[in-house]
Design a protein around this motif. Structure first.
Motif, PDB file in Angstrom:
ATOM      1  N   LEU A  59      -5.175   3.202  -2.672  1.00 46.87           N
ATOM      2  CA  LEU A  59      -4.619   4.552  -2.762  1.00 46.87           C
ATOM      3  C   LEU A  59      -5.700   5.566  -3.119  1.00 46.87           C
ATOM      4  CD1 LEU A  59      -2.196   6.437  -2.610  1.00 46.87           C
ATOM      5  CD2 LEU A  59      -1.738   5.896  -5.017  1.00 46.87           C
ATOM      6  N   LYS A  63      -6.956   8.639  -0.705  1.00 47.30           N
ATOM      7  CA  LYS A  63      -6.913  10.040  -1.150  1.00 47.30           C
ATOM      8  C   LYS A  63      -8.271  10.716  -0.949  1.00 47.30           C
ATOM      9  CE  LYS A  63      -5.174   9.656  -5.346  1.00 47.30           C
ATOM     10  NZ  LYS A  63      -4.423   9.764  -6.625  1.00 47.30           N
ATOM     11  N   GLU A  71       0.013  12.614  -1.273  1.00 36.52           N
ATOM     12  CA  GLU A  71      -0.108  11.335  -1.963  1.00 36.52           C
ATOM     13  C   GLU A  71       1.091  10.435  -1.672  1.00 36.52           C
ATOM     14  OE1 GLU A  71      -0.857   9.504  -6.415  1.00 36.52           O
ATOM     15  OE2 GLU A  71      -1.343  11.600  -6.032  1.00 36.52           O
ATOM     16  N   LEU A  74       0.471   8.720   1.610  1.00 32.23           N
ATOM     17  CA  LEU A  74      -0.539   7.679   1.444  1.00 32.23           C
ATOM     18  C   LEU A  74       0.041   6.491   0.678  1.00 32.23           C
ATOM     19  CD1 LEU A  74      -3.640   9.896   0.637  1.00 32.23           C
ATOM     20  CD2 LEU A  74      -3.059   8.817   2.811  1.00 32.23           C
ATOM     21  N   GLY A  75       0.908   6.772  -0.281  1.00 31.11           N
ATOM     22  CA  GLY A  75       1.583   5.709  -1.025  1.00 31.11           C
ATOM     23  C   GLY A  75       2.440   4.845  -0.111  1.00 31.11           C
ATOM     24  N   VAL A  78       0.157   2.467   1.651  1.00 27.42           N
ATOM     25  CA  VAL A  78      -0.241   1.360   0.773  1.00 27.42           C
ATOM     26  C   VAL A  78       0.890   0.341   0.690  1.00 27.42           C
ATOM     27  CG1 VAL A  78      -0.823   0.721  -1.587  1.00 27.42           C
ATOM     28  CG2 VAL A  78      -1.896   2.723  -0.555  1.00 27.42           C
TER      29      VAL A  78
END
Length: 107
Positions: A59, A63, A71, A74-75, A78
């Motif tokens: 993560l 970023k 975020e 992006l989370g 992941v």
């Protein structure tokens, strides 16, 4: 008596160099002791030993290289990489995950 250098000796030497200048890497040392195989307090941040990525490291890296992406998005990425892919065709799964990383994930 001949000198013997194991693969572990080489790995430890490389890790020692990476910790020092000019690299200064923060090395995560995982305890590979088989008696602790179910212990998740190993410094990796994984919620299962089956996870093949380090979620916090991934993560933070995402970023840095994608500052304009939220975020939360992006989370989600992941989480997709953290899935348990056991029982799948490992070659096809690895290829698909690689393609997703390399060629941008499409919604």
């Amino acid at each position: 008596m001949s000198n013997f250098i194991s693969e572990d000796d080489i790995e430890q030497s490389i890790l020692d160099r990476l910790k020092k200048d000019p690299f200064n890497y923060d090395i995560i040392i995982c305890d590979s002791d088989p008696s602790k195989r179910d212990d998740l307090n190993d410094g990796t941040g994984r919620s299962s030993k089956r996870e093949c990525v380090l979620p916090f490291v991934m993560l933070e890296s995402l970023k840095k290289i994608n500052p304009t992406i939220s975020e939360s998005k992006l989370g989600e990425l992941v989480l997709e990489y953290k899935k348990d892919y056991s029982g799948t065709d490992i070659v096809a799964t690895n290829y698909n995950l690689y393609q997703m990383l390399r060629n941008n994930k499409k919604d």
